[in-house]
Motif scaffolding. Structure first.
Motif, PDB file in Angstrom:
ATOM      1  N   LYS A 632       0.917  -1.274  -0.007  1.00 10.47           N
ATOM      2  CA  LYS A 632       0.058   0.142   0.119  1.00 10.47           C
ATOM      3  C   LYS A 632       0.758   1.418  -0.026  1.00 10.47           C
ATOM      4  N   TYR A 633       2.098   1.244   0.591  1.00  6.28           N
ATOM      5  CA  TYR A 633       2.794   2.456   0.922  1.00  6.28           C
ATOM      6  C   TYR A 633       3.910   2.420  -0.229  1.00  6.28           C
ATOM      7  N   GLN A 634       4.096   3.728  -0.153  1.00  5.54           N
ATOM      8  CA  GLN A 634       5.372   3.828  -1.442  1.00  5.54           C
ATOM      9  C   GLN A 634       6.641   4.476  -0.380  1.00  5.54           C
ATOM     10  N   ILE A 635       6.312   5.397   0.699  1.00  8.33           N
ATOM     11  CA  ILE A 635       7.315   5.971   1.436  1.00  8.33           C
ATOM     12  C   ILE A 635       7.122   5.503   2.770  1.00  8.33           C
ATOM     13  N   PHE A 636       8.492   5.208   3.295  1.00  9.17           N
ATOM     14  CA  PHE A 636       8.423   4.737   4.619  1.00  9.17           C
ATOM     15  C   PHE A 636       9.842   5.625   5.191  1.00  9.17           C
ATOM     16  N   ALA A 637       9.464   6.179   6.470  1.00  9.52           N
ATOM     17  CA  ALA A 637      10.419   7.195   7.150  1.00  9.52           C
ATOM     18  C   ALA A 637      10.571   6.745   8.682  1.00  9.52           C
ATOM     19  N   LYS A 638      11.607   7.347   9.105  1.00 10.09           N
ATOM     20  CA  LYS A 638      12.078   7.006  10.586  1.00 10.09           C
ATOM     21  C   LYS A 638      12.240   5.521  10.862  1.00 10.09           C
ATOM     22  N   LEU A 639      13.011   5.004   9.814  1.00 12.53           N
ATOM     23  CA  LEU A 639      13.448   3.567   9.952  1.00 12.53           C
ATOM     24  C   LEU A 639      14.573   3.206  10.257  1.00 12.53           C
ATOM     25  N   ASN A 640      14.873   1.886  11.381  1.00  8.52           N
ATOM     26  CA  ASN A 640      16.195   1.875  11.704  1.00  8.52           C
ATOM     27  C   ASN A 640      16.391   0.594  10.724  1.00  8.52           C
ATOM     28  N   PRO A 641      17.622   0.137  10.762  1.00 10.98           N
ATOM     29  CA  PRO A 641      18.167  -0.740  10.028  1.00 10.98           C
ATOM     30  C   PRO A 641      17.312  -2.449  10.086  1.00 10.98           C
ATOM     31  N   MET A 642      16.864  -2.766  11.032  1.00 12.62           N
ATOM     32  CA  MET A 642      15.912  -3.773  10.990  1.00 12.62           C
ATOM     33  C   MET A 642      14.653  -3.561  10.396  1.00 12.62           C
ATOM     34  N   HIS A 643      14.035  -2.517  10.316  1.00 11.88           N
ATOM     35  CA  HIS A 643      12.735  -2.198   9.763  1.00 11.88           C
ATOM     36  C   HIS A 643      13.019  -2.338   8.089  1.00 11.88           C
ATOM     37  N   LYS A 644      14.125  -1.791   7.531  1.00 15.33           N
ATOM     38  CA  LYS A 644      14.444  -1.815   6.219  1.00 15.33           C
ATOM     39  C   LYS A 644      14.703  -3.467   5.766  1.00 15.33           C
ATOM     40  N   GLU A 645      15.134  -3.938   6.518  1.00 18.93           N
ATOM     41  CA  GLU A 645      15.309  -5.407   6.189  1.00 18.93           C
ATOM     42  C   GLU A 645      14.054  -6.091   6.171  1.00 18.93           C
ATOM     43  N   ARG A 646      13.234  -5.712   7.120  1.00 17.69           N
ATOM     44  CA  ARG A 646      12.040  -6.547   7.270  1.00 17.69           C
ATOM     45  C   ARG A 646      11.057  -6.070   6.267  1.00 17.69           C
ATOM     46  N   ILE A 647      10.911  -4.720   5.752  1.00 18.70           N
ATOM     47  CA  ILE A 647      10.328  -4.430   4.795  1.00 18.70           C
ATOM     48  C   ILE A 647      10.355  -4.986   3.374  1.00 18.70           C
ATOM     49  N   VAL A 648      11.784  -5.272   3.273  1.00 18.36           N
ATOM     50  CA  VAL A 648      12.574  -5.823   2.092  1.00 18.36           C
ATOM     51  C   VAL A 648      11.894  -7.288   1.962  1.00 18.36           C
ATOM     52  N   VAL A 658      13.214  -7.891  -5.693  1.00 24.07           N
ATOM     53  CA  VAL A 658      13.405  -6.465  -4.814  1.00 24.07           C
ATOM     54  C   VAL A 658      14.729  -6.063  -5.109  1.00 24.07           C
ATOM     55  N   GLY A 659      14.977  -4.892  -5.435  1.00 24.64           N
ATOM     56  CA  GLY A 659      16.283  -4.415  -5.462  1.00 24.64           C
ATOM     57  C   GLY A 659      16.293  -3.345  -4.202  1.00 24.64           C
ATOM     58  N   PHE A 660      17.585  -3.182  -3.743  1.00 27.21           N
ATOM     59  CA  PHE A 660      17.932  -2.254  -2.758  1.00 27.21           C
ATOM     60  C   PHE A 660      18.795  -1.514  -2.907  1.00 27.21           C
ATOM     61  N   LEU A 661      18.935   0.032  -2.968  1.00 24.44           N
ATOM     62  CA  LEU A 661      19.998   0.909  -3.237  1.00 24.44           C
ATOM     63  C   LEU A 661      20.478   1.643  -1.862  1.00 24.44           C
ATOM     64  N   GLY A 662      21.721   1.387  -1.341  1.00 23.86           N
ATOM     65  CA  GLY A 662      22.040   2.006  -0.196  1.00 23.86           C
ATOM     66  C   GLY A 662      23.429   2.091  -0.005  1.00 23.86           C
ATOM     67  N   ASP A 663      23.853   3.061   0.851  1.00 20.55           N
ATOM     68  CA  ASP A 663      25.407   3.095   0.862  1.00 20.55           C
ATOM     69  C   ASP A 663      26.107   3.110   2.637  1.00 20.55           C
ATOM     70  N   GLY A 664      24.753   3.199   3.443  1.00 23.74           N
ATOM     71  CA  GLY A 664      25.403   3.501   4.581  1.00 23.74           C
ATOM     72  C   GLY A 664      25.218   2.011   5.258  1.00 23.74           C
ATOM     73  N   ILE A 665      25.905   2.063   6.799  1.00 25.80           N
ATOM     74  CA  ILE A 665      25.943   0.670   7.652  1.00 25.80           C
ATOM     75  C   ILE A 665      24.624   0.317   7.853  1.00 25.80           C
ATOM     76  N   ASN A 666      23.515   1.217   7.937  1.00 26.26           N
ATOM     77  CA  ASN A 666      22.096   0.960   8.158  1.00 26.26           C
ATOM     78  C   ASN A 666      21.310   0.150   7.013  1.00 26.26           C
ATOM     79  N   ASP A 667      22.123   0.500   5.871  1.00 23.41           N
ATOM     80  CA  ASP A 667      21.393  -0.249   4.802  1.00 23.41           C
ATOM     81  C   ASP A 667      21.894  -1.706   4.560  1.00 23.41           C
ATOM     82  N   ALA A 668      23.071  -2.318   5.165  1.00 21.28           N
ATOM     83  CA  ALA A 668      23.864  -3.544   5.011  1.00 21.28           C
ATOM     84  C   ALA A 668      22.756  -4.700   5.301  1.00 21.28           C
TER      85      ALA A 668
END
Length: 920
Positions: A632-648, A658-668
């Motif tokens: 349903k949602y296209q935008i997710f904000a105020k996420l921590n690294p575990m939130h990002k992984e869970r969404i993916v 799913v592709g993921f583009l990131g460059d920080g330790i929080n994206d690993a």
């Protein structure tokens, strides 16, 4: 048993030819640690590590003949000669003979080899030679293509390497220059005695500095640590980071992985900082020992591999069923079981897609070369096809949708007035932190004028409390010019307000009441609505006697002001997102930034920003609720690294690639979880290690081109499989019909083998073929059931014209007796080869071939040559050798009619097929 054998052979064929520096997956290590092998490997290594862990710091320096300021460059060079480079054996390219064997040992070549041996045992030397030529051709072509692609990949990979911060002492001016040349470092960016050098040059005894985002480059003993948390998931499978210290807390600890002051190659620093002595490198490390075992285990198949696997098994099963049927029909009807066996073997050869490995490798290699020209480094070849299959791209906001440059727009007190003291405190905080300096820190350091830079010299750093993604803040402790000990903390507004008890208003410190908190939040949100990122700044003076500090000291702070940063959108972001949407890729933004800034940026670049899911909401959702929410949602904000992984992960469970583009330790974590992880050259080490592709330019426009190239690559692979499957099915169907009614074989084994060899040669140019724009509009995936349907649907069409050819040769040219079988076989040989070659042009496009869509010149030339050779063989001087004979000239009056009729019927059936099933 046979099926099991083939599955084993095929799984080995499918084993990836990895190009990343560390290709080993955490699941494999976790299994190893649960196995007896970990104990076997661990006995000697564990003894060494436990001994080093129990040493005092002075004893560690003594035992490894080093110094707290590091080695000299001469000492490092001598040890490098003794221990070698800090690399794993698996990273080195295969020797040419190992590579040649690797290219040979696929199930199709093994099958052909068995058939060649059987042919030799039955004295069919011609068949033996032709089958052997096919095996050699397939192997050498694949060897040549992979050698080229591997060399290109190695050259590209050398452009992206991890580095380590290493101490060097006693350097002369000449040695500094030698180091700059040897390690490719810029001395301007490496002042003092700490240098960023490639990790492969580390040696035992080196003293290194570690900070958040770093990959641990070797097994190391920690000699200094500050709030150091390490993720050991790559080694142990533990999901939570573990804290490490400079001293061993439990001297009786027997588990090497649980030693408090030892960190291991392959793990990564989540937060904090440390100094450490390198104990062991390369294959002598714990990681290296385990890697040797993992390299012998079967890797987990990717979606790409599973797709190739399913398609290939479809063709192999078809062959295993049809070849025996051909054998028994011809054996019973002709009575010559030896000839029937040879003919059945030839049919099996004809049904074997022996060029599949070469076609797959060639198309992927061509895609990698194309992407390299677009400044994309492909670490794993099969990621290219995943690129084309991707239908959801999750991306961080900062530096991707926005410019990779943040500007400090405001430094203000809580009343909104410009404040130089706030800028000074912010500068001191950013300057003295030893952890990962992000774009915000760089913006503060660049904004300060010379007065601020001079003033900070009066402040002396005492300690540091590093950043982590739970607190979302960090602190430094300094001694002020007035000899006070002050904690200076910066962080996200809400998290900072939760730790503040006071607020400074007009140089007066007052209590931070709930009313003031609400007013401060409202003021900061106004800046957020303007697209500014707001960071709060606070401080607290502590007792002079206190010498160590921790997270517990970040309380009762005094809020003094805010920093507002401008992170403008990229000019190309809107265009790139629009292009991705047009090509069937949904872009979702996953960011740790607050909702107001995210909403502002997304609205400016054309993403619907009216609905947004926040990290705190994700936290409260059940697995089923989140599976629905990610759609349903296209935008997710105020996420921590575990939130990002869970969404993916939820998007993948919903059937998306799913592709993921990131460059920080929080994206690993999200990069590892995605089907295709994409990072950039400037990313932290762990992000680059987790990615499949590295962008040398952080641009969504490059991603769009990569998506299209992935689809082009896949489309060309699919062409070969469709052509091979349908034409092979048609040929066997025709053979079955002819075998049941003819008093002789419709085609000799040598004819089938030569025909198949010529057809295979014509396919060499497929990787270089063009692809219709319409075929690039939507994501493409492996659909084995669709290929099976395609084969059954189009295969019999060629059989219709084969039967017409049979009738032509039988009734018109009187080739209806065993004495005239050579004429009959020559007539069908030409029609069979020409229709099989023409199918390339018919099936390569959904459009009308030659009129609406033409093949690329290499494919046109190659198929033209093969068709000419097919006519020349029965008409030329080699006819007798191949047991063919010249066809009457009147035959060539009928031949165009058969070919034109064949193409017309294929086109009509193709139109019907597209309307009913679509066209992939």
């Amino acid at each position: 048993m046979i099926r099991h054998l083939w599955q084993q052979l095929f799984s080995r064929f499918l084993k990836k030819y990895h190009l990343s520096q560390y290709f080993l997956r955490s699941a494999s290590f976790k299994e190893l640690h649960q196995s007896s092998y970990a104990q076997q490997v661990g006995q000697q290594l564990s003894a060494q590590l436990k001994k080093a862990a129990k040493h005092s710091q002075a004893d560690v320096y003594s035992a490894y003949t080093t110094h707290r300021d590091g080695l000299t460059e001469n000492e490092a060079a001598q040890r490098r000669e003794r221990y070698g480079l800090n690399e794993l054996n698996q990273e080195k390219p295969l020797s040419w003979w190992h590579h040649l064997w690797y290219c040979y040992k696929n199930p199709f070549n093994i099958l052909l080899t068995i058939l060649a041996i059987v042919a030799a045992m039955t004295d069919d030397m011609t068949g033996t030679i032709i089958i052997s030529v096919m095996v050699v051709l397939s192997t050498l072509l694949r060897f040549w293509q992979e050698s080229k692609s591997n060399k290109a990949a190695e050259a590209l990979k050398s452009m992206v390497s991890n580095s380590a911060s290493v101490y060097r002492r006693g350097l002369s001016y000449q040695q500094l220059n030698d180091m700059a040349q040897r390690y490719g470092i810029d001395l301007k960016e490496n002042p003092g005695t700490i240098f960023e050098i490639p990790t492969k040059y580390l040696v035992p005894g080196d003293v290194i500095r570690l900070s958040a985002g770093d990959m641990v480059p070797a097994d190391c003993r920690i000699v200094f640590a500050k709030d150091l948390f390490v993720s050991q998931a790559a080694m142990t499978g533990e999901s939570m980071p573990v804290e490490k210290f400079a001293d061993l807390l439990d001297p009786d600890q027997e588990n090497a992985m649980a030693l408090d002051n030892i960190v291991f190659m392959g793990t990564n620093i989540v937060s904090g900082s440390a100094s450490a002595v390198v104990l062991s490198t390369g294959n002598e490390s714990y990681f290296g020992a385990l890697a040797k075992r993992v390299s012998n285990n079967q890797p987990v198949s990717t979606s790409f591999q599973m797709g190739v696997n399913q398609v290939s098994w479809l063709l192999i099963r078809f062959m295993l069923v049809m070849a025996p049927i051909v054998l028994f029909i011809n054996g019973f009807t002709k009575g010559d079981w030896t000839e029937a066996l040879l003919f059945a073997l030839s049919v099996a050869v004809g049904l074997t897609p022996e060029m599949l490995p070469m076609i797959v490798t060639s198309t992927l290699a061509k895609g990698a070369v194309f992407l390299s020209r677009k400044k994309v480094i492909v670490k794993r070849l099969d990621a290219i096809q995943n690129f084309g299959a991707m239908d959801v791209l999750c991306t961080d906001k900062t530096g991707t949708l926005t410019q990779d440059k943040i500007f400090l727009s405001k430094h203000i007190d809580v009343m909104g007035n410009v404040s130089e003291p706030v800028l000074l405190l912010a500068y001191i905080n950013s300057y003295h932190q030893t952890g990962l300096k992000n774009l915000l820190d760089i913006a503060v350091l660049e904004h300060a004028d010379q007065n601020v830079k001079m003033e900070k010299l009066r402040y002396h750093k005492l300690d540091e409390i590093p950043f982590d993604f739970d607190r979302r803040r960090m602190s430094v402790v300094v001694r002020t010019p007035s000899k006070r000990v002050r904690i200076i903390t910066k962080g996200a507004v809400e998290e900072m307000l939760s730790t503040c008890r006071f607020v400074e208003i007009n140089h007066e410190v007052v209590e931070l009441t709930p009313e003031r908190i609400e007013q401060i939040k409202a003021n900061s949100q106004q800046y957020n609505h303007q697209g500014l990122r707001v960071i709060a700044l606070a401080y607290r003076d502590v007792e002079q006697e206190q010498t160590t500090f921790s997270v517990a000291d970040e309380q009762n702070l005094t809020l003094c002001g805010f920093l507002a940063f401008l992170d403008p959108p990229k000019e190309t972001a809107s265009q790139a997102i629009s292009a991705l949407h047009q090509h069937g890729v949904t872009v979702k933004v996953l960011t740790g930034d607050n909702e107001f800034v995210t909403q502002k940026v997304c609205a400016e670049i054309g993403l619907a920003a009216d609905q947004m899911l926040l990290g705190e909401q994700v936290e409260r959702m059940s697995e089923e609720q989140l599976k629905q929410a990610v759609e349903k949602y296209q935008i997710f904000a105020k996420l921590n690294p575990m939130h990002k992984e869970r969404i993916v992960m939820k998007l993948k469970e919903n059937g998306h690639v799913v592709g993921f583009l990131g460059d920080g330790i929080n994206d690993a974590a999200a990069l590892k979880s995605a089907d295709i992880g994409i990072s950039v050259d400037s990313a932290v080490d762990i992000a680059k290690e987790s990615a499949d592709l590295i962008l040398l330019e952080k641009s969504l426009l490059i991603l769009e081109q990569g998506v299209l190239e992935g689809r082009r690559t896949f489309a060309n692979m699919l062409k070969y499989i469709k052509m091979t499957a349908s034409s092979n099915f048609g040929n066997v169907f025709s053979v079955l019909i002819a075998s049941a009614f003819l008093p002789f074989l419709p085609m000799l084994p040598i004819h089938l083998l030569v025909q198949n060899l010529l057809y295979d040669v014509s396919q060499i140019a497929i990787p270089f073929d063009d692809v219709d724009e319409e075929a690039l509009q939507q994501p493409q995936r492996w659909q084995p059931q669709e290929i099976g349907r395609f084969m059954i649907f189009f295969g019999p069409i060629s059989s219709i014209f084969d039967i017409l050819t049979f009738a032509l040769m039988w009734y018109v040219f009187a080739a209806n007796t065993p004495e005239q079988q050579s004429l009959f076989q020559s007539g069908w040989f030409v029609v069979g080869l020409l229709t099989q070659t023409l199918i390339v042009h018919m099936i390569r496009t959904a459009k009308i071939p030659f009129i609406q869509s033409r093949a690329a010149l290499p494919l046109m030339v190659m198929t033209g040559i093969i068709m000419a050779v097919g006519i020349f063989l029965p008409m030329g001087p080699l006819a007798e050798y191949f047991k063919l004979q010249a066809l009457p000239l009147s035959y060539f009056l009928y031949l165009p009619l058969i070919l034109i009729g064949y193409m017309i019927l294929i086109q009509l059936m193709k139109s019907y097929y597209i309307k009913r099933y679509g066209w992939q």
